[in-house]
Design a protein around this motif. Structure first.
Motif, mmCIF file in Angstrom:
data_model
loop_
_atom_site.group_PDB
_atom_site.id
_atom_site.type_symbol
_atom_site.label_atom_id
_atom_site.label_comp_id
_atom_site.label_asym_id
_atom_site.label_seq_id
_atom_site.Cartn_x
_atom_site.Cartn_y
_atom_site.Cartn_z
ATOM 1 N N SER A 66 1.555 7.794 -7.370
ATOM 2 C CA SER A 66 2.227 9.056 -7.083
ATOM 3 C C SER A 66 2.889 9.062 -5.712
ATOM 4 N N LEU A 67 2.383 8.266 -4.788
ATOM 5 C CA LEU A 67 2.994 8.154 -3.470
ATOM 6 C C LEU A 67 3.999 7.017 -3.406
ATOM 7 N N GLN A 68 3.847 6.060 -4.282
ATOM 8 C CA GLN A 68 4.719 4.889 -4.314
ATOM 9 C C GLN A 68 6.025 5.172 -5.067
ATOM 10 N N TYR A 69 5.931 5.962 -6.140
ATOM 11 C CA TYR A 69 7.078 6.210 -7.020
ATOM 12 C C TYR A 69 7.363 7.712 -7.119
ATOM 13 N N ASP A 70 8.542 8.022 -7.620
ATOM 14 C CA ASP A 70 8.921 9.404 -7.921
ATOM 15 C C ASP A 70 9.033 9.590 -9.427
ATOM 16 N N GLU A 121 17.113 5.238 -17.001
ATOM 17 C CA GLU A 121 17.440 4.743 -18.339
ATOM 18 C C GLU A 121 16.585 3.525 -18.677
ATOM 19 N N PHE A 122 16.482 2.588 -17.752
ATOM 20 C CA PHE A 122 15.682 1.381 -17.980
ATOM 21 C C PHE A 122 14.211 1.724 -18.198
ATOM 22 N N THR A 123 13.644 2.574 -17.332
ATOM 23 C CA THR A 123 12.230 2.919 -17.440
ATOM 24 C C THR A 123 11.919 3.596 -18.773
ATOM 25 N N TRP A 169 5.486 12.564 -17.441
ATOM 26 C CA TRP A 169 4.722 12.038 -16.303
ATOM 27 C C TRP A 169 4.890 10.522 -16.305
ATOM 28 N N VAL A 170 6.072 10.074 -15.987
ATOM 29 C CA VAL A 170 6.429 8.660 -16.022
ATOM 30 C C VAL A 170 7.065 8.286 -14.693
ATOM 31 N N TYR A 171 6.490 7.339 -14.005
ATOM 32 C CA TYR A 171 7.034 6.913 -12.720
ATOM 33 C C TYR A 171 8.273 6.056 -12.951
ATOM 34 N N ILE A 172 9.331 6.360 -12.205
ATOM 35 C CA ILE A 172 10.584 5.649 -12.385
ATOM 36 C C ILE A 172 10.529 4.319 -11.633
ATOM 37 N N LEU A 173 10.809 3.242 -12.364
ATOM 38 C CA LEU A 173 10.687 1.886 -11.830
ATOM 39 C C LEU A 173 12.052 1.319 -11.456
ATOM 40 N N PRO A 174 12.099 0.411 -10.480
ATOM 41 C CA PRO A 174 13.359 -0.224 -10.103
ATOM 42 C C PRO A 174 13.785 -1.258 -11.139
ATOM 43 N N LYS A 175 14.902 -1.028 -11.764
ATOM 44 C CA LYS A 175 15.393 -1.931 -12.794
ATOM 45 C C LYS A 175 15.559 -3.348 -12.258
ATOM 46 N N HIS A 176 16.018 -3.479 -11.020
ATOM 47 C CA HIS A 176 16.300 -4.805 -10.477
ATOM 48 C C HIS A 176 15.029 -5.616 -10.228
ATOM 49 N N ILE A 177 13.862 -4.954 -10.198
ATOM 50 C CA ILE A 177 12.590 -5.664 -10.040
ATOM 51 C C ILE A 177 11.952 -5.957 -11.396
ATOM 52 N N TRP A 178 11.977 -4.978 -12.281
ATOM 53 C CA TRP A 178 11.212 -5.076 -13.522
ATOM 54 C C TRP A 178 11.988 -5.728 -14.667
ATOM 55 N N GLU A 179 13.280 -5.508 -14.777
ATOM 56 C CA GLU A 179 14.030 -6.094 -15.892
ATOM 57 C C GLU A 179 13.968 -7.619 -15.903
ATOM 58 N N PRO A 180 14.083 -8.307 -14.752
ATOM 59 C CA PRO A 180 14.006 -9.773 -14.780
ATOM 60 C C PRO A 180 12.665 -10.328 -15.243
ATOM 61 N N LEU A 181 11.628 -9.481 -15.303
ATOM 62 C CA LEU A 181 10.326 -9.962 -15.777
ATOM 63 C C LEU A 181 10.374 -10.373 -17.238
ATOM 64 N N GLY A 182 11.337 -9.799 -17.984
ATOM 65 C CA GLY A 182 11.503 -10.188 -19.383
ATOM 66 C C GLY A 182 10.773 -9.298 -20.344
ATOM 67 N N SER A 183 9.771 -9.822 -21.004
ATOM 68 C CA SER A 183 9.088 -9.103 -22.077
ATOM 69 C C SER A 183 8.186 -8.009 -21.524
ATOM 70 N N TYR A 184 7.849 -7.071 -22.410
ATOM 71 C CA TYR A 184 6.931 -6.011 -22.022
ATOM 72 C C TYR A 184 5.556 -6.581 -21.675
ATOM 73 N N ILE A 197 7.604 -2.038 -5.020
ATOM 74 C CA ILE A 197 8.837 -1.358 -4.631
ATOM 75 C C ILE A 197 9.001 -0.064 -5.413
ATOM 76 N N GLY A 198 9.129 1.053 -4.706
ATOM 77 C CA GLY A 198 9.380 2.350 -5.326
ATOM 78 C C GLY A 198 10.387 3.131 -4.509
ATOM 79 N N THR A 199 10.521 4.420 -4.833
ATOM 80 C CA THR A 199 11.362 5.320 -4.031
ATOM 81 C C THR A 199 10.522 6.367 -3.327
ATOM 82 N N GLY A 200 9.196 6.311 -3.484
ATOM 83 C CA GLY A 200 8.316 7.375 -3.020
ATOM 84 C C GLY A 200 8.160 7.458 -1.520
ATOM 85 N N PRO A 201 7.397 8.460 -1.054
ATOM 86 C CA PRO A 201 7.232 8.697 0.384
ATOM 87 C C PRO A 201 6.393 7.647 1.103
#
Length: 608
Positions: A66-70, A121-123, A169-184, A197-201
């Protein structure tokens, strides 16, 4: 998400305040001109198992997240209504099928990359494409979720929906970090540290598993940088040691301690206590995983080891009838709570519906007669009833070692079950151990707790058939309930939805997959001789920290630093001068202060 699985034995921090609709609006003050680091130290008795949002389960994880992400849309500070987060505006089409969402401009990720609507959109699409059980129920009847430009997201549904503003209640993730990981699968296995990496405070910068973790403030946070430089969470082996550390000034805040320890802090010099609202609940769950009845099919592949007698609603109802909830509130909670009834707590007054039947009403004699009539009789005179198949009614009962309330409740319940002719074998284990037996369905009974969203959708979803093996405690499965769950998501009025939600509460109450023992207040304490800016949320009786918003984490400051009034209800207010707090740097006094700061610099917290 739970008193340990979702929120902070209360609720876990997530939204921002309603007045943050304008980009760049700052509700945190300027940071200190001093070069000395301002550390706020929290105590806990529970570790941090993961910082991966797709594996989040405990309150400790959700507090860090909750502090790491928005969130896209947050919860307002005062009344928990939908409030701007990464989205600043949202508008529905007249037919309720299309939502156009405007996202915040000028936001950056912790690594400096720009945030855009594509990250949302990615998240969201990752959840939809992989039918992620922990989050999928936030997205009913979705046709598409698409970022049409950097600041516009279009959510299209196949039926009218209010899902975007429940909100997810879904934390928004950075596409540029998570998409290259590939599979779920790779995403779920991603450690997400040290490059968290997040956008949080705040950003997680240190993590010593089982000991301590540190969150460092985001100087570029879109709502204004926090005042404190870091939040440090320190794990203790027991509550007594944690409370002692608070008294000695080694830590600054604790939450969800046992009643006796909490009462011992009331009026203590330099400490303020706060009784938060009863938003969470403790419940006793029955292992009902059954390959023959579970619609999800999960138990056919993962049958577990639950006693078959617990699949009989008569047995579950009888057990519930011997549990004196009023006694638990007084003798376990010390009066800090309310007797339990339905799965939606009274705190959610708009949605809580009192039971319309007496299925679980306290009636020990009636419970014994129910079992007799159903063929559960003590045939050999040993004090333990046998099932109609001749098997003794002996159940494995698991309790959580980190919770004094959990263990006390279990002891009372075990005695009441003995009087009913049911034997129990109690095992006390850690949160991690309880999580393992939950996933493996290797139990008969256990006590845990929930800290649900302000909206009832999440807690209702945990009883649907599809949540067996995910959020469901019991693998309860009922076709009528599942249909009603879908119907409440597309209700076209509050009144219609209230009716449906009430019917759902009745189904669970009557079939008793779990016994809601009580709704417990969150008990908090902090060093008010050092800190202010802790503001209650929601109003008027809210939490000081670990709220549905990270508001207090942004306004928190050393006493006298900026003149903000602190929260709380009682305790001393002796006040260390700011010159002593921030400025003593020489001589013997400096050595003493530095030693104290070093001790405070290691800490952790129980948000369960």
């Amino acid at each position: 998400m739970r008193t340990i699985r979702r929120a902070m034995a209360t609720v876990v921090a997530i939204g921002m305040v309603a007045g943050l609709g304008l980009a760049g609006t700052a509700f945190a003050q300027d940071t200190s001109p001093s070069d000395e680091k301002i550390s706020f130290v929290i105590g806990t008795t529970t570790g941090l198992p993961t910082v991966n949002p797709f594996r989040g389960l405990t309150a400790e994880t959700y507090y860090v997240l909750s502090l790491q992400y928005d969130l896209m849309i947050n919860f307002a500070k005062d009344d928990l209504s939908a409030a701007p987060g990464l989205a600043t505006e949202w508008e529905s089409s007249e037919d309720g099928l299309t939502w156009t969402i405007t996202t915040r401009d000028g936001v950056t990720w912790h690594d400096g990359e720009p945030f855009t609507a594509e990250d949302i959109e990615f998240t969201f699409n990752t959840i939809l494409e992989n039918e992620t059980g922990s989050f999928i129920d936030y997205f009913p009847n979705v046709e598409s979720i698409e970022a049409v430009d950097d600041n516009t997201l279009v959510w299209t549904a196949t039926e009218p929906t209010i899902a975007p503003v429940i909100p997810p209640w879904v934390y928004i993730l950075p596409k540029h970090i998570w998409e290259p990981l590939g599979s779920y699968a790779d995403m779920r296995n991603f450690a997400n540290f040290p490059d968290t990496i997040g956008t949080g405070p705040f950003q997680l910068t240190e993590f010593v598993r089982g000991e301590t973790w540190t969150l460092t403030k985001n100087e570029d946070y879109w709502a204004g940088a926090p005042i404190v430089d870091e939040i440090v969470v320190r794990k203790f082996n027991n509550e007594e040691a944690m409370v002692s550390a608070l008294r000695q000034g080694e830590i600054d805040y604790i939450s969800s301690v046992s009643v006796n320890l909490f009462n011992s802090l009331e009026g203590a010099e330099g400490i303020t206590t706060n009784v938060g609202p009863a938003t969470g609940s403790d419940q006793m769950s029955f292992n009902m995983c059954d390959a023959d009845t579970t619609l999800a099919g999960y138990c056919e592949k993962n049958p577990g080891t639950g006693n078959p007698a617990l699949r009989d609603p008569v047995v579950r109802q009888a057990i519930s009838k011997v549990i004196d909830r009023d006694a638990l509130v007084e003798r376990v909670l010390g009066g800090y709570g309310e007797p339990g009834s339905t799965i939606v707590p009274p705190f959610a007054a708009q949605w809580h519906t009192p039971p319309t039947s007496d299925t679980q009403a306290y009636d020990p004699a009636g419970a014994a007669q129910m079992l007799e009539d159903a063929g559960y009789v003590d045939t050999d005179g040993d004090g333990v009833r046998e099932t109609p198949d001749g098997e003794p009614m002996k159940f494995r009962f698991f309790l959580r070692s980190e919770s004094d309330e959990n263990q006390k409740s279990g002891e009372f319940i075990a005695d009441w079950l003995t009087d009913l002719g049911i034997a129990t074998t109690i095992t006390v284990g850690s949160t991690d151990e309880l999580t393992d037996i939950w996933y493996e369905h290797d139990f008969d009974l256990y006590i845990w707790g929930w800290g649900p969203d302000p909206d009832p959708d999440f807690i209702l979803s945990t009883y649907t058939s599809g949540q067996c093996g995910v959020w469901s405690d019991t693998c309860f499965s009922d076709a009528d309930y599942d249909e009603l769950y879908d119907a409440q998501q597309v209700a076209t009025s509050v009144e219609e939805r209230q009716q449906i939600v009430g019917e759902m509460q009745d189904i669970v109450y009557d079939q008793v997959p779990e016994v809601v023992l009580f709704y417990n207040n969150t008990l908090e304490a902090y060093r008010s001789d050092r800190w202010e800016g802790l503001v209650q949320s929601p109003e008027p009786q809210g939490f000081l920290l670990g709220q549905y918003t990270p508001y207090s984490e942004l306004t928190l400051q050393p006493l006298g630093f900026g003149g903000t009034d602190g929260g709380g209800t009682s305790g001393g207010d002796s006040g260390i001068p700011i010159g002593v707090w921030l400025g003593i740097i020489g001589g013997v006094i400096a050595i003493v202060v530095i030693v104290a700061l070093v001790r405070r610099g290691r800490s952790e917290e129980d948000l369960a």
